[in-house]
Scaffold this motif. Structure first.
Motif, mmCIF file in Angstrom:
data_model
loop_
_atom_site.group_PDB
_atom_site.id
_atom_site.type_symbol
_atom_site.label_atom_id
_atom_site.label_comp_id
_atom_site.label_asym_id
_atom_site.label_seq_id
_atom_site.Cartn_x
_atom_site.Cartn_y
_atom_site.Cartn_z
ATOM 1 N N CYS A 144 0.792 -1.555 -0.071
ATOM 2 C CA CYS A 144 -0.179 -0.465 -0.039
ATOM 3 C C CYS A 144 1.055 1.289 -0.363
ATOM 4 O O CYS A 144 1.794 1.739 0.861
ATOM 5 C CB CYS A 144 -1.134 -0.158 0.833
ATOM 6 S SG CYS A 144 -2.005 -1.241 1.748
ATOM 7 N N PRO A 145 0.655 1.980 -1.477
ATOM 8 C CA PRO A 145 1.926 3.245 -1.361
ATOM 9 C C PRO A 145 1.401 4.618 -0.622
ATOM 10 O O PRO A 145 1.255 5.599 0.182
ATOM 11 C CB PRO A 145 1.602 3.861 -2.693
ATOM 12 C CG PRO A 145 0.995 2.959 -3.150
ATOM 13 C CD PRO A 145 0.100 1.669 -2.260
ATOM 14 N N HIS A 146 -0.074 4.810 -0.766
ATOM 15 C CA HIS A 146 -0.604 5.928 -0.426
ATOM 16 C C HIS A 146 0.184 7.179 -0.589
ATOM 17 O O HIS A 146 0.368 7.777 -1.138
ATOM 18 C CB HIS A 146 -1.564 5.828 0.613
ATOM 19 C CG HIS A 146 -2.543 6.764 1.345
ATOM 20 N ND1 HIS A 146 -2.751 6.732 2.588
ATOM 21 C CD2 HIS A 146 -4.034 7.153 0.893
ATOM 22 C CE1 HIS A 146 -4.241 7.600 2.527
ATOM 23 N NE2 HIS A 146 -4.757 7.714 1.281
ATOM 24 N N THR A 147 0.103 7.467 0.926
ATOM 25 C CA THR A 147 0.876 9.420 -0.087
ATOM 26 C C THR A 147 2.307 9.202 0.269
ATOM 27 O O THR A 147 2.369 10.234 0.111
ATOM 28 C CB THR A 147 0.431 9.707 1.883
ATOM 29 O OG1 THR A 147 1.238 9.274 2.480
ATOM 30 C CG2 THR A 147 -1.056 10.209 2.128
ATOM 31 N N ALA A 148 2.610 8.375 -0.073
ATOM 32 C CA ALA A 148 3.941 8.174 -0.529
ATOM 33 C C ALA A 148 3.717 8.197 -1.772
ATOM 34 O O ALA A 148 4.969 9.489 -2.648
ATOM 35 C CB ALA A 148 4.384 7.351 -0.989
ATOM 36 N N MET A 149 2.900 7.471 -2.609
ATOM 37 C CA MET A 149 2.217 8.077 -3.795
ATOM 38 C C MET A 149 1.802 9.041 -5.020
ATOM 39 O O MET A 149 1.908 9.725 -5.170
ATOM 40 C CB MET A 149 1.618 6.858 -5.025
ATOM 41 C CG MET A 149 1.737 6.577 -5.955
ATOM 42 S SD MET A 149 2.524 6.689 -7.009
ATOM 43 C CE MET A 149 3.373 4.185 -7.094
ATOM 44 N N ASP A 150 1.190 10.416 -3.516
ATOM 45 C CA ASP A 150 0.295 11.496 -3.121
ATOM 46 C C ASP A 150 1.559 11.904 -3.907
ATOM 47 O O ASP A 150 1.497 13.405 -4.653
ATOM 48 C CB ASP A 150 -0.424 11.750 -2.664
ATOM 49 C CG ASP A 150 -1.384 11.543 -2.413
ATOM 50 O OD1 ASP A 150 -2.166 10.065 -3.388
ATOM 51 O OD2 ASP A 150 -2.262 11.540 -1.046
ATOM 52 N N ALA A 151 2.750 12.761 -2.686
ATOM 53 C CA ALA A 151 4.301 13.702 -2.673
ATOM 54 C C ALA A 151 4.475 13.167 -3.923
ATOM 55 O O ALA A 151 5.323 13.855 -4.462
ATOM 56 C CB ALA A 151 4.489 13.145 -1.472
ATOM 57 N N VAL A 152 5.028 11.552 -4.466
ATOM 58 C CA VAL A 152 6.289 11.813 -5.369
ATOM 59 C C VAL A 152 5.886 12.236 -6.883
ATOM 60 O O VAL A 152 5.061 12.589 -6.935
ATOM 61 C CB VAL A 152 6.462 10.061 -5.587
ATOM 62 C CG1 VAL A 152 5.500 9.798 -6.667
ATOM 63 C CG2 VAL A 152 7.934 9.693 -5.931
#
Length: 263
Positions: A99-107
């Protein structure tokens, strides 16, 4: 491909250091050794019973679930609740969940860049920057190369990009052309509260957050929480196929959907 190698590549794609401090990201469910090789991966926004049945039918080894399947601490793992029961079944079937969640939001080139990229062309930067990188962080703001004449035209772009028939709109008193648009996938109230933009686009905001934004002079378009995230998975699919050099079959869930519909 072995799970450890897959996880290393996924962590590089969206580094976990970018995730919000409150979030729970990365490999959240890992089969015991000896682990089965990863041959099939299913991309989904949420982990539901319908998604699990789909994963079982497709003999998936890894579920890439945008939202964390474990968020609040678990005191027990039983079948007393549907959510825990799904995790138990995944453990029994030796299916990993990432689960990536906010890591994928920010990148950079993640969920928020995808979201704003469908609304026009222009200079883009993060609303809340990380590590001094203006393209890395939460939310996005775009200065459009060509102003959008009316709010109705921007609404049409949002609907087209997200594949929606309906959105919710709060109009401010301004009728000027739209030059700056700010977005935040999911629940964007906190990220967007200081954004100076003509239009704010997000999944959901509270009643009072919307009132405050309108008073500041921003139109607000809300689209449903996961509707601002799910479409990204279709652009992620070919990126993952290339990342794994087609050693893993990657599919986007056919049953994952926002729980709310307009009737």
């Amino acid at each position: 491909m072995q799970l450890a190698e897959v996880v290393t590549k996924l962590n590089r794609l969206a580094p976990l250091r970018l995730a919000a401090a409150w979030d729970n990201v990365g490999l959240l469910l890992e089969p015991s050794s000896p682990q089965p090789p990863i041959q099939r991966m299913l991309l989904t926004n949420d982990f539901t019973s319908a998604v699990w049945k789909e994963a079982e039918s497709k003999n998936v080894n890894l579920i890439y679930c945008y939202h964390p399947v474990i968020f609040a601490p678990l005191k027990r793992l039983t079948c007393a609740t549907e959510k825990q029961g799904l995790l138990v079944r995944a453990v029994e079937k030796r299916v990993a969940i990432y689960c990536p969640h906010t890591a994928m939001d920010a990148v950079e080139d993640g969920v928020n860049d995808w979201l704003v990229g469908g609304l026009g062309d222009g200079m883009t930067m993060a609303l809340e920057t990380l590590n001094g990188n203006p393209r890395e962080g939460y939310g996005r703001k775009m200065l459009l190369n060509e102003p959008v004449a009316t709010l109705d035209e921007m609404i049409a772009r949002v609907k087209s990009h997200l594949g929606l028939k309906h959105v919710q709109v709060a109009r401010c008193s301004k009728t000027d052309p739209i030059r700056i648009v700010a977005v935040c996938a999911g629940s964007g109230g906190k990220v967007l509260e200081s954004a100076k933009a003509d239009v704010l686009v997000t999944g959901e905001m509270s009643h009072h957050e919307i009132l405050a934004a309108v008073e500041r002079g921003s139109h607000v378009i809300t689209c449903g929480h996961s509707n601002t995230e799910r479409g990204f998975l279709h652009t992620l699919k070919p990126r993952l196929e290339a990342l794994f050099e087609k050693a893993i079959e990657v599919e986007v869930s056919e049953v994952d959907a926002d729980p709310l519909v307009t009737e």
